[in-house]
Design a protein around this motif. Sequence first.
Motif, PDB file in Angstrom:
ATOM      1  N   THR A 134       0.861  -1.188   0.000  1.00 34.11           N
ATOM      2  CA  THR A 134       0.000   0.000   0.000  1.00 34.11           C
ATOM      3  C   THR A 134       0.897   1.237   0.000  1.00 34.11           C
ATOM      4  O   THR A 134       2.095   1.153   0.310  1.00 34.11           O
ATOM      5  CB  THR A 134      -0.873   0.043   1.286  1.00 34.11           C
ATOM      6  OG1 THR A 134       0.010   0.021   2.423  1.00 34.11           O
ATOM      7  CG2 THR A 134      -1.858  -1.098   1.346  1.00 34.11           C
ATOM      8  N   ASP A 136       1.772   5.019   1.487  1.00 39.89           N
ATOM      9  CA  ASP A 136       1.582   5.876   2.664  1.00 39.89           C
ATOM     10  C   ASP A 136       1.152   7.276   2.249  1.00 39.89           C
ATOM     11  O   ASP A 136       0.479   7.973   3.010  1.00 39.89           O
ATOM     12  CB  ASP A 136       2.913   5.983   3.446  1.00 39.89           C
ATOM     13  CG  ASP A 136       3.435   4.617   3.842  1.00 39.89           C
ATOM     14  OD1 ASP A 136       2.605   3.742   4.211  1.00 39.89           O
ATOM     15  OD2 ASP A 136       4.661   4.383   3.750  1.00 39.89           O
ATOM     16  N   GLU A 155      -8.376   2.885  -4.542  1.00 35.44           N
ATOM     17  CA  GLU A 155      -9.213   2.212  -3.529  1.00 35.44           C
ATOM     18  C   GLU A 155      -9.476   0.770  -3.952  1.00 35.44           C
ATOM     19  O   GLU A 155      -9.225  -0.175  -3.202  1.00 35.44           O
ATOM     20  CB  GLU A 155     -10.550   2.938  -3.365  1.00 35.44           C
ATOM     21  CG  GLU A 155     -10.499   4.293  -2.690  1.00 35.44           C
ATOM     22  CD  GLU A 155     -11.858   4.997  -2.727  1.00 35.44           C
ATOM     23  OE1 GLU A 155     -12.885   4.330  -2.985  1.00 35.44           O
ATOM     24  OE2 GLU A 155     -11.889   6.235  -2.511  1.00 35.44           O
ATOM     25  N   GLY A 158      -6.786  -1.798  -3.676  1.00 41.08           N
ATOM     26  CA  GLY A 158      -6.289  -2.062  -2.320  1.00 41.08           C
ATOM     27  C   GLY A 158      -4.935  -1.419  -2.062  1.00 41.08           C
ATOM     28  O   GLY A 158      -4.124  -1.926  -1.285  1.00 41.08           O
ATOM     29  N   ARG A 161      -4.287   2.422   2.612  1.00 41.64           N
ATOM     30  CA  ARG A 161      -4.487   1.787   3.911  1.00 41.64           C
ATOM     31  C   ARG A 161      -5.014   2.819   4.887  1.00 41.64           C
ATOM     32  O   ARG A 161      -4.965   4.025   4.601  1.00 41.64           O
ATOM     33  CB  ARG A 161      -3.165   1.189   4.410  1.00 41.64           C
ATOM     34  CG  ARG A 161      -1.981   2.187   4.452  1.00 41.64           C
ATOM     35  CD  ARG A 161      -1.255   2.180   5.755  1.00 41.64           C
ATOM     36  NE  ARG A 161      -0.084   3.082   5.717  1.00 41.64           N
ATOM     37  CZ  ARG A 161      -0.037   4.225   6.401  1.00 41.64           C
ATOM     38  NH1 ARG A 161      -1.081   4.615   7.130  1.00 41.64           N
ATOM     39  NH2 ARG A 161       1.044   4.992   6.360  1.00 41.64           N
ATOM     40  N   LYS A 162      -5.475   2.408   6.040  1.00 37.12           N
ATOM     41  CA  LYS A 162      -5.939   3.325   7.076  1.00 37.12           C
ATOM     42  C   LYS A 162      -4.803   4.317   7.373  1.00 37.12           C
ATOM     43  O   LYS A 162      -3.709   3.903   7.744  1.00 37.12           O
ATOM     44  CB  LYS A 162      -6.252   2.507   8.326  1.00 37.12           C
ATOM     45  CG  LYS A 162      -7.168   3.169   9.342  1.00 37.12           C
ATOM     46  CD  LYS A 162      -7.447   2.139  10.478  1.00 37.12           C
ATOM     47  CE  LYS A 162      -8.183   2.755  11.635  1.00 37.12           C
ATOM     48  NZ  LYS A 162      -9.472   3.377  11.230  1.00 37.12           N
ATOM     49  N   THR A 164      -3.482   6.435   4.981  1.00 39.96           N
ATOM     50  CA  THR A 164      -2.835   6.946   3.758  1.00 39.96           C
ATOM     51  C   THR A 164      -3.293   8.381   3.527  1.00 39.96           C
ATOM     52  O   THR A 164      -4.463   8.698   3.671  1.00 39.96           O
ATOM     53  CB  THR A 164      -3.210   6.101   2.520  1.00 39.96           C
ATOM     54  OG1 THR A 164      -2.733   4.766   2.689  1.00 39.96           O
ATOM     55  CG2 THR A 164      -2.594   6.691   1.250  1.00 39.96           C
ATOM     56  N   ARG A 188     -15.271   7.969   3.942  1.00 39.69           N
ATOM     57  CA  ARG A 188     -14.012   7.194   4.021  1.00 39.69           C
ATOM     58  C   ARG A 188     -12.792   8.111   4.058  1.00 39.69           C
ATOM     59  O   ARG A 188     -11.666   7.619   4.121  1.00 39.69           O
ATOM     60  CB  ARG A 188     -13.908   6.235   2.832  1.00 39.69           C
ATOM     61  CG  ARG A 188     -15.080   5.273   2.723  1.00 39.69           C
ATOM     62  CD  ARG A 188     -14.899   4.309   1.565  1.00 39.69           C
ATOM     63  NE  ARG A 188     -13.933   3.250   1.902  1.00 39.69           N
ATOM     64  CZ  ARG A 188     -13.490   2.352   1.007  1.00 39.69           C
ATOM     65  NH1 ARG A 188     -13.917   2.407  -0.249  1.00 39.69           N
ATOM     66  NH2 ARG A 188     -12.641   1.426   1.362  1.00 39.69           N
ATOM     67  N   TYR A 189     -13.016   9.417   3.990  1.00 40.41           N
ATOM     68  CA  TYR A 189     -11.889  10.366   4.011  1.00 40.41           C
ATOM     69  C   TYR A 189     -12.153  11.485   4.997  1.00 40.41           C
ATOM     70  O   TYR A 189     -13.289  11.916   5.169  1.00 40.41           O
ATOM     71  CB  TYR A 189     -11.670  10.982   2.618  1.00 40.41           C
ATOM     72  CG  TYR A 189     -11.219   9.993   1.560  1.00 40.41           C
ATOM     73  CD1 TYR A 189     -12.152   9.302   0.784  1.00 40.41           C
ATOM     74  CD2 TYR A 189      -9.867   9.741   1.338  1.00 40.41           C
ATOM     75  CE1 TYR A 189     -11.747   8.386  -0.172  1.00 40.41           C
ATOM     76  CE2 TYR A 189      -9.455   8.831   0.376  1.00 40.41           C
ATOM     77  CZ  TYR A 189     -10.390   8.163  -0.376  1.00 40.41           C
ATOM     78  OH  TYR A 189      -9.987   7.260  -1.319  1.00 40.41           O
ATOM     79  N   PHE A 212      -7.236   8.741   4.231  1.00 37.04           N
ATOM     80  CA  PHE A 212      -8.113   7.582   4.007  1.00 37.04           C
ATOM     81  C   PHE A 212      -8.370   6.908   5.347  1.00 37.04           C
ATOM     82  O   PHE A 212      -7.414   6.625   6.088  1.00 37.04           O
ATOM     83  CB  PHE A 212      -7.457   6.614   3.025  1.00 37.04           C
ATOM     84  CG  PHE A 212      -8.347   5.466   2.622  1.00 37.04           C
ATOM     85  CD1 PHE A 212      -7.986   4.155   2.910  1.00 37.04           C
ATOM     86  CD2 PHE A 212      -9.538   5.685   1.942  1.00 37.04           C
ATOM     87  CE1 PHE A 212      -8.801   3.097   2.522  1.00 37.04           C
ATOM     88  CE2 PHE A 212     -10.361   4.632   1.547  1.00 37.04           C
ATOM     89  CZ  PHE A 212      -9.984   3.332   1.849  1.00 37.04           C
ATOM     90  N   LEU A 213      -9.633   6.658   5.675  1.00 40.68           N
ATOM     91  CA  LEU A 213      -9.971   6.129   7.003  1.00 40.68           C
ATOM     92  C   LEU A 213     -10.118   4.611   6.999  1.00 40.68           C
ATOM     93  O   LEU A 213     -10.347   3.997   8.031  1.00 40.68           O
ATOM     94  CB  LEU A 213     -11.265   6.789   7.493  1.00 40.68           C
ATOM     95  CG  LEU A 213     -11.213   8.320   7.567  1.00 40.68           C
ATOM     96  CD1 LEU A 213     -12.584   8.890   7.910  1.00 40.68           C
ATOM     97  CD2 LEU A 213     -10.159   8.796   8.563  1.00 40.68           C
ATOM     98  N   GLY A 214      -9.980   4.016   5.774  1.00 44.78           N
ATOM     99  CA  GLY A 214     -10.066   2.549   5.689  1.00 44.78           C
ATOM    100  C   GLY A 214     -11.488   2.078   5.462  1.00 44.78           C
ATOM    101  O   GLY A 214     -12.413   2.887   5.385  1.00 44.78           O
TER     102      GLY A 214
END
Length: 214
Positions: A134, A136, A155, A158, A161-162, A164, A188-189, A212-214
């Motif tokens: 993933t 960062d 997204e 994949g 990541r939580k 990013t 999600r953001y 990004f919250l995952g």
Amino acid sequence: TGSTRPQRLLRAVQKKATQGDPQSVIATIDHFCRHSEWAMNVGDEKGSILDSVVTELNPSSALELGTYCGYSTVRIARLLPPGSKLITLEFNPAYAAVARQVIAWAGLNDKVQLVEGPSGDLIPQMKELFGVQTFDFVFLDHWKDRYLPDTKLLEECGLLRKGTVLLADNVICPGTPEYLEYIRNSSRYESRYFKSHLEYTKVEDGLEKSVFLG
Ligand SMILES: O=C(NC/C=C/[C@H]1O[C@@H](n2cnc3cncnc32)[C@H](O)[C@@H]1O)c1cc([N+](=O)[O-])cc(O)c1O
Ligand SMILES: [Mg+2]
């Protein structure tokens, strides 16, 4: 057939900047764009915001969409810790050729992998081709109507990541309305706008930082 603006920018770097000194490459390009020919680099004012986001994040794996002449590539790569990698995507071969030489002049070849091709095709190949798990950090600075489709692609593949961080240039000028609408309304953001100016001008522009919250 005369030279192109990117070629003239590169000539200024090779003439005036100190080899192996990223700061002097950055300063030379900013001087060239202020005093000789404007070019669509993120520039020094927004560049300082980019620097602070990268420094705070200290990313091991970073992606840049739209290399152009390599100015922001150098800004990002100079701040990366040893062992980190910045992958930058550029589909215009002439721009890629100039960027490779700018990156080399700055002495950052070991931190940067410039890949020629369209982001839409390359993003789905990141894992298999470059062993990326993933990212960062992602810096978006390519065609403005590609920001949203490529974010959705990241997204789906994949590659986020939580935690990013996506940092998008030009969200005001030229503007990226569809991207802003999506990212600011998505659960999600978590997004924040950094007000600034269009490179080398007094026109308003800014960067959108989205986690990004995952
Ligand atoms: O248009 C702008 N940027 C587009 C940048 C485009 C760069 O990204 C590459 N690219 C595009 N889609 C790609 C897909 N895949 C790979 N490379 C790609 C293009 O070959 C170019 O090198 C811009 C314009 C202004 N302005 O004031 O007008 C200011 C700015 O800061 C800007 O960034
Ligand atoms: Mg830009």
